[in-house]
Design a protein around this motif. Structure first.
Motif, short mmCIF file in Angstrom:
data_model
loop_
_atom_site.label_atom_id
_atom_site.label_comp_id
_atom_site.label_asym_id
_atom_site.label_seq_id
_atom_site.Cartn_x
_atom_site.Cartn_y
_atom_site.Cartn_z
N UNK A 581 -54.73 12.85 17.81
CA UNK A 581 -54.26 14.24 17.82
C UNK A 581 -53.77 14.71 16.46
N UNK A 582 -54.23 14.04 15.38
CA UNK A 582 -53.97 14.50 14.02
C UNK A 582 -52.62 14.16 13.45
N UNK A 583 -51.80 13.43 14.14
CA UNK A 583 -50.47 13.10 13.63
C UNK A 583 -50.54 11.96 12.64
N UNK A 584 -49.55 11.90 11.76
CA UNK A 584 -49.44 10.84 10.77
C UNK A 584 -48.09 10.17 10.97
N UNK A 585 -48.13 8.86 11.07
CA UNK A 585 -46.91 8.12 11.36
C UNK A 585 -46.61 7.18 10.21
N UNK A 586 -45.33 7.10 9.83
CA UNK A 586 -44.85 6.13 8.84
C UNK A 586 -43.78 5.30 9.50
N UNK A 587 -43.90 3.98 9.33
CA UNK A 587 -42.95 3.08 9.98
C UNK A 587 -42.40 2.10 8.95
N UNK A 588 -41.24 1.55 9.32
CA UNK A 588 -40.65 0.47 8.52
C UNK A 588 -40.64 -0.78 9.37
N UNK A 589 -40.34 -1.88 8.70
CA UNK A 589 -40.39 -3.16 9.38
C UNK A 589 -39.25 -4.02 8.91
N UNK A 590 -38.67 -4.79 9.83
CA UNK A 590 -37.60 -5.73 9.50
C UNK A 590 -38.16 -7.14 9.58
N UNK A 591 -37.69 -8.04 8.67
CA UNK A 591 -38.28 -9.37 8.59
C UNK A 591 -37.20 -10.42 8.44
N UNK A 592 -37.38 -11.55 9.10
CA UNK A 592 -36.50 -12.70 8.96
C UNK A 592 -37.29 -13.88 8.46
N UNK A 593 -36.72 -14.63 7.50
CA UNK A 593 -37.45 -15.70 6.84
C UNK A 593 -36.72 -17.03 7.03
N UNK A 594 -37.52 -18.06 7.34
CA UNK A 594 -37.02 -19.44 7.34
C UNK A 594 -38.11 -20.32 6.77
N UNK A 595 -37.73 -21.56 6.46
CA UNK A 595 -38.71 -22.49 5.90
C UNK A 595 -38.60 -23.84 6.58
N UNK A 596 -39.75 -24.40 6.79
CA UNK A 596 -39.83 -25.74 7.40
C UNK A 596 -40.46 -26.68 6.37
N UNK A 597 -39.91 -27.85 6.13
CA UNK A 597 -38.75 -28.48 6.82
C UNK A 597 -37.45 -28.32 6.05
N UNK A 598 -37.39 -27.31 5.21
CA UNK A 598 -36.17 -27.15 4.40
C UNK A 598 -34.96 -26.82 5.28
N UNK A 599 -35.15 -25.90 6.24
CA UNK A 599 -34.03 -25.47 7.08
C UNK A 599 -33.79 -26.41 8.25
N UNK A 600 -34.85 -27.04 8.75
CA UNK A 600 -34.73 -27.93 9.91
C UNK A 600 -35.96 -28.82 10.00
N UNK A 601 -35.81 -29.96 10.66
CA UNK A 601 -36.92 -30.88 10.85
C UNK A 601 -37.76 -30.51 12.06
N UNK A 602 -37.33 -29.52 12.81
CA UNK A 602 -38.07 -29.07 13.99
C UNK A 602 -38.80 -27.77 13.66
#
Length: 638
Positions: A581-602
């Motif tokens: 229907x001709x609309x234009x949408x702009x969105x943002x995004x939230x992100x969470x970061x971790x690393x394996x196996x630096x943060x945990x062995x699982x």
């Protein structure tokens, strides 16, 4: 041991030669018919010889012995009549009666003379010498003269003497009748009687010998009949035994392999055929050729059946290609080949086996890889062979002198692959025929493997569809579950880290509420593309659920996850998405970061940590990246 084996082989060859085992069936039965005819001729010859011998003996008895015996008996009868008539002559009382009796006795003497003459006429035929026709007569030679000659000579003399004595007796009797005196008659009558009695005795003796000759010839005839019957029976028994033996051998050499073939065919029909079982080849005739061909067929079926069982047990379709290639190369001597796999949805084809095949070494134009409809075998679904029609495919660009046969693999009603065989064209017809036979057998294996390839590819497709999100085309959570172990093992082996970025679109529900769910789907698709373009080819994007995405960064250094997450955030923020229907949408995004196996062995705990960091980013105002830190999520709450 070797001598025994050689002897056995020699006996087998001799039996095969005698029974015509290795001859063609037509010649075998021709010789069998000649053998039957030979024994018929042999039996006919025995019958002819026996009949000829019996005819000779019968002719001797009928035409020689019996007439001579009858003539002798007639002589004896006439002599006896003369005795009677001469006695009556001596007792006659008038001249007329004397003359009548005298004439009657003379007639009898004339008859005896005639009979003796007939016997003399046959002397050269009835010499009574042993060894003549019909077995011969026994020898009765006396003083240089035969018994017959002596008898005839003596009977002639006695007949002549009796004739003289009869004339003397008749004259004396007439004189006595006329003069009334008969004193001198009795002595003359006695002399005549003694002469006649001597002739009778002589004739009876001769007749006895003739009777003995008849008995001997009859016995010889019976003996000949017995010999003829024995010979005929012997020939019949020998012919019957040999014909029965030959019939048994010949029929067995034909019936046994045919029976075995019928049994194999019936077993094939029942489904319990032992393909490894072979029919014994006992001859080199058409039946032997048939057995050889049948064994070859069973071997071919057994080979293809075994091949199909093996490829059905393979896990990956690439292993099936490898098995098929090995059969084409090793068993059929067609080492220069390429197996192409076709993707009809993308209109492309690619060489999949041999694995080391380089695009530069292909004998076909590179254009068919991007547009598989240019391949004639793919387009027509039929085998394309340059041996049948040179230059049939314009996409074949191999050097001059190289021929090709392209065999399509029909999968699901369309061409799912092509097997290309390349070879140098043989110079002679025999080599070309052999090549065509090998290509035909290779084609059978290709056709046999199609159903398995189709099943394997279908399983791959189904499995991939089960591991891919249908809306965005990204991997789903099930894919992550199935590949976690090998991913973790690889990372630990290489001594690297895995970056985990949990992404969530901010206020995504507003898009569905304002613009509709179709617009929400478009936003999810575009966001997935943005995320996919912001990472490496080796990294993985997973639709974790709803508007959440999990980015798995393979083999990164510590701290790189934050950089990639920030890149994703900026790319999404800058994007303008066109929705229905001709609309234009702009969105943002939230992100969470971790690393394996630096943060945990699982690994899964690391995913949870990235999710915790995501919530911290949302709590901090959204459209930002948060790195997981210890203390964000107490360990006893995991």
């Amino acid at each position: 041991m070797e001598n025994g084996s050689t002897t056995t082989q020699t006996i087998e060859r001799l039996v095969n030669f005698i029974t015509f085992t290795d001859l063609p069936i037509r010649r075998k039965f021709l010789l069998f018919a000649i053998g039957v005819l030979f024994w018929f001729v042999a039996m006919f010859a025995v019958i002819v010889v026996a009949m000829y011998d019996l005819e000779g003996k019968s002719e001797t008895v009928v035409k020689r012995v019996i007439p001579r015996e009858r003539a002798t008996q007639e002589i004896v009868t006439n002599l006896q009549r003369i005795i009677i008539d001469s006695t009556e002559l001596a007792r006659a009382v008038n001249a007329g009666e004397v003359m009548k009796k005298a004439e009657k006795s003379s007639s009898c003497l004339d008859a005896i003379t005639t009979l003796v003459g007939s016997l003399k006429g046959e002397e050269h035929e009835v010499a009574l010498l042993e060894g003549g026709r019909g077995g011969g007569f026994f020898s009765i030679a006396v003083a240089g003269a035969s018994e017959a000659d002596r008898y005839l000579a003596e009977i002639v003399d006695l007949t002549t003497l009796a004739n003289q004595q009869l004339d003397t007796l008749s004259a004396l009797k007439l004189a006595a009748v006329n003069q009334g005196s008969g004193a001198a008659i009795e002595p003359k009558l006695g002399e005549l009687r003694r002469t006649l009695e001597h002739a009778i005795t002589l004739s009876n003796g001769y007749a006895l010998k003739i009777g003995n000759l008849y008995t001997a010839n009859t016995a010889r005839t019976k003996t000949s009949i017995h010999y003829a019957l024995a010979a005929g029976l012997g020939v019949l028994l020998m012919a019957t035994a040999l014909l029965a033996l030959f019939t048994f051998w010949i029929s067995r050499s034909i019936a046994r392999p045919v029976h075995d073939m019928i049994g194999q065919i019936q077993a094939l029909h029942r489904g319990d055929l032992d393909l490894s079982k072979r029919i014994a080849i006992a001859s080199k005739d058409e039946i032997g050729v048939l057995c050889t061909a049948f064994n070859g067929l069973m071997e071919s079926i057994h080979g293809m059946s075994t091949f199909k069982k093996v490829i059905e047990e393979e896990v990956h379709v690439d292993d099936v290609y490898a098995r098929l290639g090995a059969v084409i190369s090793d068993q059929h001597g067609l080492s220069d080949y390429v197996i192409y796999e076709i993707s009809n949805s993308r209109n492309r084809m690619k060489p999949v086996h041999p694995v080391s095949t380089a695009v530069e070494t292909l004998a076909c134009s590179r254009e068919i890889l991007e547009n598989c409809d240019l391949c004639k075998a793919k387009k027509t679904g039929r085998t394309v062979a340059s041996t049948a029609y040179p230059g049939i495919c314009r996409q074949f660009v191999a050097p001059r002198g190289t021929e090709h046969v392209c065999i399509p693999m029909m999968i699901g009603g369309s061409t799912g692959g092509v097997v290309q065989l390349r070879f140098e064209r043989p110079d002679d017809a025999a080599a070309l025929d052999d090549l065509e036979r090998r290509i035909f057998r290779a084609q059978q294996y290709v056709n046999e493997s199609v159903s398995v390839i189709e099943a394997k590819r279908l399983l791959v497709t189904l499995r991939e569809s089960a591991l891919i999100d249908p809306l965005t085309g990204l991997h789903n959570r099930r894919f992550l579950q199935e590949h976690t172990e090998e991913m973790v093992a690889g990372v630990r082996r290489r001594g690297k880290s895995v970056g985990l970025i949990m992404c969530d679109l901010d206020y995504f529900k507003q898009v569905n509420d304002v613009h509709g769910h179709n617009a929400g789907d478009v936003v999810l698709k575009e966001t997935s593309l943005i995320v996919r373009k912001s990472i490496r080819e080796s990294d993985i994007v997973i639709r974790f659920g709803g508007e959440e995405f999990l980015v798995v960064l393979i083999d990164i250094e510590e701290g790189q996850g934050m950089l990639v997450a920030e890149k994703i955030r900026e790319s999404v923020e800058k994007a303008h998405i066109n929705v229905p229907h001709g609309a234009v949408v702009s969105k943002t995004i939230s992100l969470g970061v971790s690393e394996f196996p630096c943060d945990t062995e699982s690994f899964w705990q690391a995913i949870k940590f990235s999710d915790v960091a995501l919530y911290k980013a949302k709590e901090a105002g959204r459209n930002r990246v948060k790195r997981y830190e210890h203390g964000m999520w107490p360990e006893n709450q995991f």
